[in-house]
Design a protein around this motif. Sequence first.
Motif, mmCIF file in Angstrom:
data_model
loop_
_atom_site.group_PDB
_atom_site.id
_atom_site.type_symbol
_atom_site.label_atom_id
_atom_site.label_comp_id
_atom_site.label_asym_id
_atom_site.label_seq_id
_atom_site.Cartn_x
_atom_site.Cartn_y
_atom_site.Cartn_z
ATOM 1 N N MET A 1 0.853 -1.196 0.000
ATOM 2 C CA MET A 1 0.000 0.000 0.000
ATOM 3 C C MET A 1 0.887 1.243 0.000
ATOM 4 N N ALA A 2 0.672 2.145 -0.942
ATOM 5 C CA ALA A 2 1.519 3.336 -1.079
ATOM 6 C C ALA A 2 1.322 4.289 0.095
ATOM 7 N N MET A 3 2.410 4.853 0.573
ATOM 8 C CA MET A 3 2.356 5.807 1.677
ATOM 9 C C MET A 3 3.144 7.043 1.287
ATOM 10 N N ARG A 4 2.695 8.187 1.751
ATOM 11 C CA ARG A 4 3.362 9.450 1.426
ATOM 12 C C ARG A 4 4.057 9.999 2.659
ATOM 13 N N GLN A 5 5.306 10.399 2.491
ATOM 14 C CA GLN A 5 6.077 10.982 3.597
ATOM 15 C C GLN A 5 5.499 12.336 3.977
ATOM 16 N N THR A 6 5.196 12.504 5.260
ATOM 17 C CA THR A 6 4.659 13.770 5.762
ATOM 18 C C THR A 6 5.564 14.269 6.880
ATOM 19 N N PRO A 7 6.498 15.167 6.568
ATOM 20 C CA PRO A 7 7.431 15.615 7.605
ATOM 21 C C PRO A 7 6.788 16.573 8.596
ATOM 22 N N LEU A 8 7.336 16.597 9.801
ATOM 23 C CA LEU A 8 6.954 17.596 10.802
ATOM 24 C C LEU A 8 7.889 18.788 10.628
ATOM 25 N N THR A 9 7.334 19.968 10.485
ATOM 26 C CA THR A 9 8.134 21.183 10.320
ATOM 27 C C THR A 9 8.248 21.897 11.658
ATOM 28 N N CYS A 10 9.485 22.157 12.074
ATOM 29 C CA CYS A 10 9.745 22.839 13.344
ATOM 30 C C CYS A 10 10.251 24.242 13.040
ATOM 31 N N SER A 11 9.429 25.223 13.293
ATOM 32 C CA SER A 11 9.802 26.609 13.039
ATOM 33 C C SER A 11 10.294 27.261 14.331
ATOM 34 N N GLY A 12 10.695 28.511 14.225
ATOM 35 C CA GLY A 12 11.179 29.246 15.393
ATOM 36 C C GLY A 12 12.483 29.966 15.117
ATOM 37 N N HIS A 13 13.331 29.364 14.288
ATOM 38 C CA HIS A 13 14.573 30.031 13.906
ATOM 39 C C HIS A 13 14.293 31.070 12.816
ATOM 40 N N THR A 14 15.163 32.071 12.738
ATOM 41 C CA THR A 14 14.975 33.148 11.759
ATOM 42 C C THR A 14 16.076 33.191 10.710
ATOM 43 N N ARG A 15 17.063 32.317 10.830
ATOM 44 C CA ARG A 15 18.168 32.240 9.873
ATOM 45 C C ARG A 15 18.441 30.769 9.555
ATOM 46 N N PRO A 16 19.398 30.480 8.680
ATOM 47 C CA PRO A 16 19.683 29.087 8.337
ATOM 48 C C PRO A 16 20.058 28.218 9.535
ATOM 49 N N VAL A 17 19.546 26.990 9.550
ATOM 50 C CA VAL A 17 19.867 25.989 10.569
ATOM 51 C C VAL A 17 21.050 25.177 10.056
ATOM 52 N N VAL A 18 22.183 25.233 10.765
ATOM 53 C CA VAL A 18 23.435 24.686 10.227
ATOM 54 C C VAL A 18 23.950 23.435 10.938
ATOM 55 N N ASP A 19 23.402 23.099 12.099
ATOM 56 C CA ASP A 19 23.866 21.898 12.795
ATOM 57 C C ASP A 19 22.757 21.351 13.674
ATOM 58 N N LEU A 20 22.721 20.026 13.810
ATOM 59 C CA LEU A 20 21.727 19.336 14.633
ATOM 60 C C LEU A 20 22.423 18.225 15.409
ATOM 61 N N ALA A 21 21.918 17.938 16.602
ATOM 62 C CA ALA A 21 22.448 16.810 17.372
ATOM 63 C C ALA A 21 21.360 16.267 18.285
ATOM 64 N N PHE A 22 21.267 14.945 18.338
ATOM 65 C CA PHE A 22 20.351 14.282 19.257
ATOM 66 C C PHE A 22 21.102 13.861 20.511
ATOM 67 N N SER A 23 20.373 13.778 21.622
ATOM 68 C CA SER A 23 20.915 13.161 22.833
ATOM 69 C C SER A 23 20.763 11.652 22.699
ATOM 70 N N GLY A 24 21.236 10.928 23.708
ATOM 71 C CA GLY A 24 20.907 9.516 23.794
ATOM 72 C C GLY A 24 19.476 9.371 24.300
ATOM 73 N N ILE A 25 19.028 8.152 24.430
ATOM 74 C CA ILE A 25 17.682 7.893 24.960
ATOM 75 C C ILE A 25 17.753 7.943 26.480
ATOM 76 N N THR A 26 16.944 8.803 27.078
ATOM 77 C CA THR A 26 16.924 9.009 28.524
ATOM 78 C C THR A 26 15.598 8.505 29.091
ATOM 79 N N PRO A 27 15.435 8.477 30.412
ATOM 80 C CA PRO A 27 14.133 8.094 30.979
ATOM 81 C C PRO A 27 13.002 9.035 30.565
ATOM 82 N N TYR A 28 13.337 10.200 30.024
ATOM 83 C CA TYR A 28 12.331 11.186 29.628
ATOM 84 C C TYR A 28 12.236 11.317 28.109
ATOM 85 N N GLY A 29 12.693 10.296 27.395
ATOM 86 C CA GLY A 29 12.707 10.364 25.941
ATOM 87 C C GLY A 29 14.074 10.828 25.457
#
Length: 342
Positions: A1-29
């Motif tokens: 069954m075909a599925m379409r990718q639907t991204p979540l858009t996170c706004s708030g910044h006013t200039r280019p976003v140049v780096d991202l980093a995730f934490s590890g998995i914690t008891p709070y997500g």
Amino acid sequence: MAMRQTPLTCSGHTRPVVDLAFSGITPYGYFLISACKDGKPMLRQGDTGDWIGTFLGHKGAVWGATLNKDATKAATAAADFTAKVWDAVSGDELMTLAHKHIVKTVDFTQDSNYLLTGGQDKLLRIYDLNKPEAEPKEISGHTSGIKKALWCSEDKQILSADDKTVRLWDHATMTEVKSLNFNMSVSSMEYIPEGEILVITYGRSIAFHSAVSLDPIKSFEAPATINSASLHPEKEFLVAGGEDFKLYKYDYNSGEELESYKGHFGPIHCVRFSPDGELYASGSEDGTLRLWQTVVGKTYGLWKCVLPEEDSGELAKPKIGFPETTEENCFREFRLHLSFSS
């Protein structure tokens, strides 16, 4: 069954976003930090993109940002000639580390006791965060500004990249072990501890090397100039993004292009898989970051798979289900990570 990718858009910044980093998995997500040229790095809930807070204090573009494994500390690198360390729970600034030029990259050791920095002055610096008044250890050898510096091999070694060179250093002796030279500018570098894999992008190439020896493992060619790539935690998939505004997903074993999506309205500067591999985040010149499902249609985070009625003839599609008060839910569910800036 075909599925379409639907991204979540996170706004708030006013200039280019140049780096991202995730934490590890914690008891709070798990959590996500973004670096932006607006000078205001942001902390978000990793699986939903819900804004938690903004770290205020830099006076220039923020080029690099990271979280420690348990998301209790954050570090940022900026054009104001400083790196800063933050309490990621309260949002308080813990220390400012003065440099002689623009700082581009920061990385914590696994125990969060040391911070590695690099930038335009071509020096690697190692700060003892338990002795902030002490002078940092310095490693010289790069011939151009450092773009990325990462701890590897259980913090026994350091990987660093300048314009066209990737170098491997021994932490104990502070000496260079080996280097890789490229015929064009290195755009990104990611270290995968499980398997000791180094992911390097340059031009249209996505190359994989041993992080221990720097020996080549394999490489792929993309249809456009690539600025960043990330390997799935299970090493099943690879995602990459660059100058054509598209995200590409590849099978890591075969190199086959599986999917491509165009969601941003500017070049993509950074892509990163979440620690559980369920999604990947992208940051763009358009000032947004977006979250994408690894397996489209799976119920996860804010995505809910909605199946059509059998006779309707419609395609199945993922539905984004927003809580009634997203921000309040974020605060209620993660009480230790209260908002620390409006």
